[in-house]
Design an enzyme around this catalytic site. Structure first.
Site, short mmCIF file in Angstrom:
data_model
loop_
_atom_site.label_atom_id
_atom_site.label_comp_id
_atom_site.label_asym_id
_atom_site.label_seq_id
_atom_site.Cartn_x
_atom_site.Cartn_y
_atom_site.Cartn_z
N SER A 160 43.63 -14.96 85.62
CA SER A 160 42.68 -13.86 85.74
C SER A 160 41.72 -13.90 84.55
O SER A 160 42.07 -14.40 83.47
CB SER A 160 43.42 -12.52 85.74
OG SER A 160 42.53 -11.44 85.57
N TYR A 186 49.03 -7.64 80.24
CA TYR A 186 48.62 -8.41 81.41
C TYR A 186 47.81 -9.62 80.99
O TYR A 186 48.02 -10.75 81.48
CB TYR A 186 47.81 -7.52 82.35
CG TYR A 186 47.35 -8.21 83.61
CD1 TYR A 186 48.27 -8.67 84.55
CD2 TYR A 186 45.99 -8.38 83.87
CE1 TYR A 186 47.84 -9.30 85.72
CE2 TYR A 186 45.56 -9.00 85.04
CZ TYR A 186 46.49 -9.46 85.96
OH TYR A 186 46.06 -10.08 87.11
#
Length: 316
Positions: A160, A186
């Site tokens: 990501s 994350y």
């Protein structure tokens, strides 16, 4: 890193079906983690529609069976099976690996969790790092012999642009001292996904295995259930990014491209976005928050260090 970035005829809003058009995957075997929802469904659907035998590796097998049934309804000859896999459970990963037999051509490490609001631990590790990175690390290394037995196996590591927020904090991956932030944690796990691609390609080159990482793009799926989407879209606009989200078919396109396109034959250890190799940033101000790759995510020393750390953690 390379001076010449790989470009393809596809782009931000290409679909998985478009990038796979004309490619025959008959006789190829694929595993897609997290294939019961989001882009995992479309990744599996496209691979199966082109002849691959696809295993949906999922936490919720009932949901996986529904996806498998939908795929078969669209393509009656599709070969799809469902197997349980909980990436945060070492026993589940080991059971999946032990049950696998024969070569494996494609491993799509797609599943993940995002922005958990509170710090939680799995086997002593921060949950996002444990699930998104360590679970997939254990799965891929456990299936290494199966990948090596295939002819030119490919592994796809879904990362990501959130990796830009945080490198791997080698001295504190669990956020025991660094204050926990959902997006830092994350981001760390997504950086780890890229570093895995770098080191796995180096280690497994003699086995004909290539590994690449990617940013699928902005997509609204169940992954964002802990995210304030209105605030996220406002932040995208303020950074100059488009507020147009991709469909799941569009979001799956870069995963499928890396898995099957002849344009990526022999290519490994790189990071892609919108069906092209991403440019390496010198600092985060060069990015709108969605594009580009941080140099720390492609650094070979970081990649080797993470591999050694990960081996110790999954075997502890």
């Amino acid at each position: 890193m390379t001076a010449t970035l790989i470009e393809t005829p596809f782009g931000e809003f290409s679909t998985a079906d478009e990038v796979a058009e004309g490619i025959d995957l008959t006789g190829r075997r694929a595993v897609v983690t997290g294939a019961s929802s989001g882009i995992g469904v479309e990744t599996a659907r496209t691979l199966a529609a082109h002849g691959a035998q696809v295993t949906l590796a999922v936490r919720n097998t009932a949901a996986g069976e529904r996806v498998a049934a939908d795929i078969r309804a669209e393509a009656p000859d599709a070969r799809v099976d469902v197997r349980p896999l909980e990436l945060g459970d070492r026993g589940s990963v080991a059971a999946f690996v032990d049950a696998w037999s024969g070569p494996l051509d494609l491993l799509i490490n797609n599943a993940g969790v995002m922005a958990l609001p509170q710090r939680t631990l799995v086997d002593g590790q921060e949950t996002q790092f444990a699930t998104n990175h360590l679970g997939h690390f254990a799965l891929a290394t456990g299936l290494h012999r199966a990948l090596a037995a295939a002819d030119g196996a490919r592994v796809v590591s879904v990362s990501s642009s959130a990796h830009l927020r945080c490198p791997v904090l080698f001295d504190d991956t669990t956020f025991a001292f660094v204050p926990y932030d959902p997006f830092l944690a994350y981001g760390q796990s997504k950086t780890a996904n890229v570093l895995f691609a770098v080191e796995a390609t180096r280690r497994w080159a003699d086995d004909g295995i290539t590994v690449n990482a990617l940013m699928p793009g902005g997509i609204a799926t169940g992954l964002q259930r802990h995210v304030d989407m209105e605030a996220l879209m406002a932040a995208r606009r303020s950074a100059g990014a488009s507020d147009v989200l991709k469909t799941t078919q569009q979001g799956a396109s870069t995963s499928v491209l890396l898995a099957v396109s002849p344009l990526l034959e022999g290519v490994g250890g790189r990071y892609f976005e919108d069906c092209h190799e991403a440019s390496v940033l010198t600092d985060r101000t060069q990015s709108d928050g969605r594009h580009g790759v941080a140099p720390f995510a492609l650094d070979p020393d970081n990649a080797a260090r993470l591999w050694t750390l990960s081996e110790g953690l999954v075997s502890a």
